[in-house]
Design a protein around this motif. Sequence first.
Motif, PDB file in Angstrom:
ATOM      1  N   THR A  85      20.238   1.413 -39.894  1.00  0.00           N
ATOM      2  CA  THR A  85      20.171   2.141 -40.925  1.00  0.00           C
ATOM      3  C   THR A  85      20.003   3.835 -40.257  1.00  0.00           C
ATOM      4  OG1 THR A  85      17.861   1.721 -40.484  1.00  0.00           O
ATOM      5  CG2 THR A  85      19.216   0.705 -42.465  1.00  0.00           C
ATOM      6  N   ASP A  86      19.809   3.878 -39.121  1.00  0.00           N
ATOM      7  CA  ASP A  86      19.840   5.136 -38.517  1.00  0.00           C
ATOM      8  C   ASP A  86      21.113   5.863 -37.762  1.00  0.00           C
ATOM      9  OD1 ASP A  86      20.014   4.127 -36.144  1.00  0.00           O
ATOM     10  OD2 ASP A  86      17.849   4.658 -35.320  1.00  0.00           O
ATOM     11  N   GLY A  87      22.122   5.066 -38.147  1.00  0.00           N
ATOM     12  CA  GLY A  87      23.251   5.414 -37.848  1.00  0.00           C
ATOM     13  C   GLY A  87      23.940   4.899 -36.372  1.00  0.00           C
ATOM     14  N   THR A  88      22.977   4.132 -35.792  1.00  0.00           N
ATOM     15  CA  THR A  88      23.222   3.633 -34.346  1.00  0.00           C
ATOM     16  C   THR A  88      24.336   2.616 -34.492  1.00  0.00           C
ATOM     17  OG1 THR A  88      21.106   4.515 -33.500  1.00  0.00           O
ATOM     18  CG2 THR A  88      22.437   2.828 -32.086  1.00  0.00           C
ATOM     19  N   ARG A  89      25.405   2.363 -33.722  1.00  0.00           N
ATOM     20  CA  ARG A  89      26.417   1.442 -33.572  1.00  0.00           C
ATOM     21  C   ARG A  89      25.739   0.491 -32.594  1.00  0.00           C
ATOM     22  NH1 ARG A  89      29.636  -0.078 -36.673  1.00  0.00           N
ATOM     23  NH2 ARG A  89      30.846  -0.925 -34.968  1.00  0.00           N
ATOM     24  N   MET A  90      25.818  -0.564 -33.165  1.00  0.00           N
ATOM     25  CA  MET A  90      25.468  -2.055 -32.210  1.00  0.00           C
ATOM     26  C   MET A  90      26.305  -3.069 -31.787  1.00  0.00           C
ATOM     27  SD  MET A  90      22.697  -3.521 -34.807  1.00  0.00           S
ATOM     28  CE  MET A  90      22.224  -5.053 -33.701  1.00  0.00           C
ATOM     29  N   GLU A  91      26.251  -3.762 -30.691  1.00  0.00           N
ATOM     30  CA  GLU A  91      27.060  -4.947 -30.649  1.00  0.00           C
ATOM     31  C   GLU A  91      26.174  -5.855 -29.898  1.00  0.00           C
ATOM     32  OE1 GLU A  91      30.738  -6.108 -28.155  1.00  0.00           O
ATOM     33  OE2 GLU A  91      31.314  -4.956 -29.671  1.00  0.00           O
ATOM     34  N   VAL A  92      25.922  -7.138 -30.351  1.00  0.00           N
ATOM     35  CA  VAL A  92      25.219  -8.020 -29.665  1.00  0.00           C
ATOM     36  C   VAL A  92      25.766  -9.572 -29.907  1.00  0.00           C
ATOM     37  CG1 VAL A  92      22.873  -6.735 -30.346  1.00  0.00           C
ATOM     38  CG2 VAL A  92      23.625  -8.440 -31.558  1.00  0.00           C
ATOM     39  N   ARG A  93      25.432  -9.954 -28.837  1.00  0.00           N
ATOM     40  CA  ARG A  93      25.718 -11.642 -29.045  1.00  0.00           C
ATOM     41  C   ARG A  93      24.713 -12.461 -29.664  1.00  0.00           C
ATOM     42  NH1 ARG A  93      29.843 -13.004 -27.272  1.00  0.00           N
ATOM     43  NH2 ARG A  93      29.170 -15.410 -26.912  1.00  0.00           N
ATOM     44  N   PHE A  94      24.911 -13.281 -30.277  1.00  0.00           N
ATOM     45  CA  PHE A  94      23.922 -14.091 -31.208  1.00  0.00           C
ATOM     46  C   PHE A  94      24.387 -15.508 -31.086  1.00  0.00           C
ATOM     47  CE2 PHE A  94      27.286 -13.822 -34.164  1.00  0.00           C
ATOM     48  CZ  PHE A  94      27.531 -14.942 -34.881  1.00  0.00           C
ATOM     49  N   ALA A  95      23.126 -16.339 -31.217  1.00  0.00           N
ATOM     50  CA  ALA A  95      23.193 -17.763 -31.406  1.00  0.00           C
ATOM     51  C   ALA A  95      22.194 -18.084 -32.814  1.00  0.00           C
ATOM     52  CB  ALA A  95      22.755 -18.486 -30.137  1.00  0.00           C
ATOM     53  N   GLU A  96      22.729 -19.066 -33.318  1.00  0.00           N
ATOM     54  CA  GLU A  96      21.877 -19.432 -34.427  1.00  0.00           C
ATOM     55  C   GLU A  96      21.927 -20.916 -34.741  1.00  0.00           C
ATOM     56  OE1 GLU A  96      22.038 -15.436 -37.264  1.00  0.00           O
ATOM     57  OE2 GLU A  96      23.192 -17.213 -38.269  1.00  0.00           O
ATOM     58  N   THR A  97      20.663 -21.490 -35.200  1.00  0.00           N
ATOM     59  CA  THR A  97      20.516 -22.843 -35.539  1.00  0.00           C
ATOM     60  C   THR A  97      20.124 -22.936 -36.899  1.00  0.00           C
ATOM     61  OG1 THR A  97      18.181 -22.802 -34.981  1.00  0.00           O
ATOM     62  CG2 THR A  97      19.817 -23.344 -33.055  1.00  0.00           C
ATOM     63  N   TYR A  98      20.483 -24.053 -37.621  1.00  0.00           N
ATOM     64  CA  TYR A  98      20.405 -24.258 -38.904  1.00  0.00           C
ATOM     65  C   TYR A  98      19.995 -25.579 -39.291  1.00  0.00           C
ATOM     66  CZ  TYR A  98      23.578 -20.206 -39.526  1.00  0.00           C
ATOM     67  OH  TYR A  98      23.923 -19.058 -39.546  1.00  0.00           O
ATOM     68  N   ARG A  99      19.061 -25.975 -40.300  1.00  0.00           N
ATOM     69  CA  ARG A  99      18.683 -27.098 -40.789  1.00  0.00           C
ATOM     70  C   ARG A  99      19.202 -27.006 -42.176  1.00  0.00           C
ATOM     71  NH1 ARG A  99      17.686 -31.090 -38.104  1.00  0.00           N
ATOM     72  NH2 ARG A  99      16.294 -32.027 -39.842  1.00  0.00           N
ATOM     73  N   ILE A 100      19.771 -28.313 -42.661  1.00  0.00           N
ATOM     74  CA  ILE A 100      20.455 -28.437 -43.776  1.00  0.00           C
ATOM     75  C   ILE A 100      19.863 -29.596 -44.754  1.00  0.00           C
ATOM     76  CG2 ILE A 100      22.510 -28.770 -45.112  1.00  0.00           C
ATOM     77  CD1 ILE A 100      22.806 -26.390 -43.067  1.00  0.00           C
TER      78      ILE A 100
END
Length: 124
Positions: free
Chosen positions: A91-106
């Motif tokens: 929201t302050d205009g900074t560009r970002m690139e990050v690696r992510f991992a996510e887990t989910y329960r369904i």
Amino acid sequence: MTETIEHQTTSALVTGLLDIIDRQRWDDIPSVLAEDCVVERPGAAPLTGLPRIDRFYREERPIREGRHVVEHLLTGPGTAACWGVFTGTTTDGTRMEVRFAETYRIRSGRIVRRTTYVHPPAGH
């Protein structure tokens, strides 16, 4: 055959959620998240329930825009995990690139828990 259908359905939930987030289609969140869903993000208190999650995305999210690129997605009975790269602008205009991992329960065709892990670039 049933396992393949379940994999496709679970995969569609996960990729559907990420598409909703990337396109900021907040009205579509209930199509993939359960009413009692819990969203866990790094360094923040869990978001519990659709009203709280909706408020976060509409009013509090520190990211103005971005895109998830999923490199791999795995599913099992009632579970999923994915990882990849997120690029965006805060929201302050900074560009970002990050690696992510996510887990989910369904449960019953909806995501009931989403837990996100991020790996920021070196030096952060």
